[in-house]
Design an enzyme around this catalytic site. Structure first.
Site, PDB file in Angstrom:
ATOM      1  N   ASP A  17       0.766  -1.017   0.109  1.00 27.94           N
ATOM      2  CA  ASP A  17      -0.044   0.034   0.045  1.00 27.94           C
ATOM      3  C   ASP A  17       0.833   1.236   0.009  1.00 27.94           C
ATOM      4  OD1 ASP A  17      -2.198   1.474   0.303  1.00 27.94           O
ATOM      5  OD2 ASP A  17      -1.934   1.754   2.407  1.00 27.94           O
ATOM      6  N   ASP A  19      -0.353   5.190   0.762  1.00 30.10           N
ATOM      7  CA  ASP A  19      -0.407   6.053   1.683  1.00 30.10           C
ATOM      8  C   ASP A  19      -0.456   5.512   3.163  1.00 30.10           C
ATOM      9  OD1 ASP A  19      -0.560   8.779   2.527  1.00 30.10           O
ATOM     10  OD2 ASP A  19      -2.702   9.065   1.789  1.00 30.10           O
ATOM     11  N   ASN A  51      -5.975   2.362  -3.453  1.00 32.93           N
ATOM     12  CA  ASN A  51      -7.311   2.590  -3.761  1.00 32.93           C
ATOM     13  C   ASN A  51      -7.807   3.893  -4.324  1.00 32.93           C
ATOM     14  OD1 ASN A  51      -8.419   0.029  -3.360  1.00 32.93           O
ATOM     15  ND2 ASN A  51      -9.469   0.640  -1.421  1.00 32.93           N
ATOM     16  N   ASN A  52      -6.838   4.677  -4.069  1.00 34.17           N
ATOM     17  CA  ASN A  52      -7.268   6.220  -4.572  1.00 34.17           C
ATOM     18  C   ASN A  52      -6.870   6.274  -5.987  1.00 34.17           C
ATOM     19  OD1 ASN A  52      -6.878   8.973  -5.438  1.00 34.17           O
ATOM     20  ND2 ASN A  52      -5.919   9.412  -3.538  1.00 34.17           N
ATOM     21  N   LYS A 193      -9.336  -2.606  -3.350  1.00 29.07           N
ATOM     22  CA  LYS A 193      -9.193  -3.573  -2.383  1.00 29.07           C
ATOM     23  C   LYS A 193     -10.257  -3.242  -1.114  1.00 29.07           C
ATOM     24  CE  LYS A 193      -5.251  -1.014  -1.737  1.00 29.07           C
ATOM     25  NZ  LYS A 193      -3.867  -0.607  -1.030  1.00 29.07           N
ATOM     26  N   ASP A 217      -1.671  -0.465   5.874  1.00 23.43           N
ATOM     27  CA  ASP A 217      -1.968   0.368   7.460  1.00 23.43           C
ATOM     28  C   ASP A 217      -3.629   0.276   7.700  1.00 23.43           C
ATOM     29  OD1 ASP A 217      -2.743   2.048   5.051  1.00 23.43           O
ATOM     30  OD2 ASP A 217      -2.731   3.702   6.650  1.00 23.43           O
TER      31      ASP A 217
HETATM   32 MG   LIG Z   1      -2.795   3.102   3.146  1.00 21.88          MG
END
Ligand SMILES: [Mg+2]
Length: 268
Positions: A17, A19, A51-52, A193, A217
């Site tokens: 991941d 961020d 996912n952004n 995700k 995270d």
């Molecule tokens: Mg993240």
């Protein structure tokens, strides 16, 4: 660190991941850049996933390069790319879509030759695609829900409820999507995700790896997605999950580390 030496097995593919793991906003997380280097030196293929859907793949590659991590377009998988691939595989090229979202999702849809309907009164389309959009308003909600009620397929890049900002948690694509689902009575197919399309796309990108692990995270997206594939799950505490929250997770992650730096210096 929870667990111990060898708890993950010898993974050589890592779904990583961005961020909260590699950076927070525009700042790299301490030791993350060196950690990616050291994982790669150990023979681990690192696939960055997010996912952004707002930024383009090129934007992420530039950002990683700026932080000091060498990366190419194949090293980054966004929910917008997954959306494009799934729609293209389904033969949706040539379809018309009402789109809520930023450059990332728009660019990928154009690549799949999906026509973005910009006329505000046109709601008879094949598709409604929803991502995060800070300009989302009642008009956009109305267009999207009219289109779904007229038979358009509803697809979302991701359904994250919220994301961290300097002053707290801001509404995510999932909050926008929920309003359209409520208004239209439709249910979206979600690409990011922890949903299957993103996890399958990540598996395909890392097809050469013998064993894949996932690091993130967010338990409900990053780790849940890994678990759905049977991959070992690693939670970092450098993002949205505190140590106290981590201790209460059920099911627990296979490994909890403070940061990516800790993972890179562990024996796995
Ligand atoms: Mg993240």
């Amino acid at each position: 660190m929870r667990g111990g030496a060898g708890v993950l097995g010898d993974f050589d593919g890592l779904v990583c991941d961005l961020d909260g793991v590699v950076y927070r906003g525009d700042e790299p997380i301490a030791g993350a850049v060196e950690a990616v280097e050291s994982l790669r030196a150990r023979g681990v293929s690192v696939l960055f996933t997010t996912n952004n859907s707002r930024s383009t793949v090129g934007g992420y590659v530039e950002k990683l390069e700026r932080l000091g991590i060498s990366a190419g377009p194949d090293d980054v998988l966004t929910s917008a790319v997954v959306t494009r691939d799934v729609l293209a595989e389904r033969g949706m090229s040539g379809a018309r879509a009402v789109v809520i979202g930023g450059d990332g999702v728009r660019e990928e849809l154009r690549r799949a030759r999906i026509e973005i309907e910009e006329r505000p009164d046109a709601t008879t389309v094949d598709l409604v695609v929803v991502g995060w959009d800070p300009h989302f308003d009642y008009d956009a909600m109305r267009r999207a829900s009219l289109a779904v009620r007229s038979g358009a397929d509803l697809v979302a890049t991701n359904d994250d409820a919220a994301f961290p900002a300097p002053d707290g948690l801001w509404p995510g694509a999932g909050a926008i999507l929920a309003s359209i689902e409520v208004a239209s009575g439709g249910r979206a197919e979600v690409m990011g995700k922890p949903h299957a399309p993103m996890m399958e796309a990540a598996a395909r990108r890392l097809a050469a790896a013998g064993r894949i692990a996932v690091v993130g995270d967010r338990p409900e997206t990053d780790l849940e997605g890994g678990r759905s594939r049977g991959w070992p799950t690693i939670l970092v505490l450098s993002g949205v999950t505190s140590r106290e929250q981590a201790a209460g997770l059920d099911p627990p992650p296979d490994l909890i580390v403070d940061s990516l730096a800790d993972l890179a210096s562990s024996p796995f």
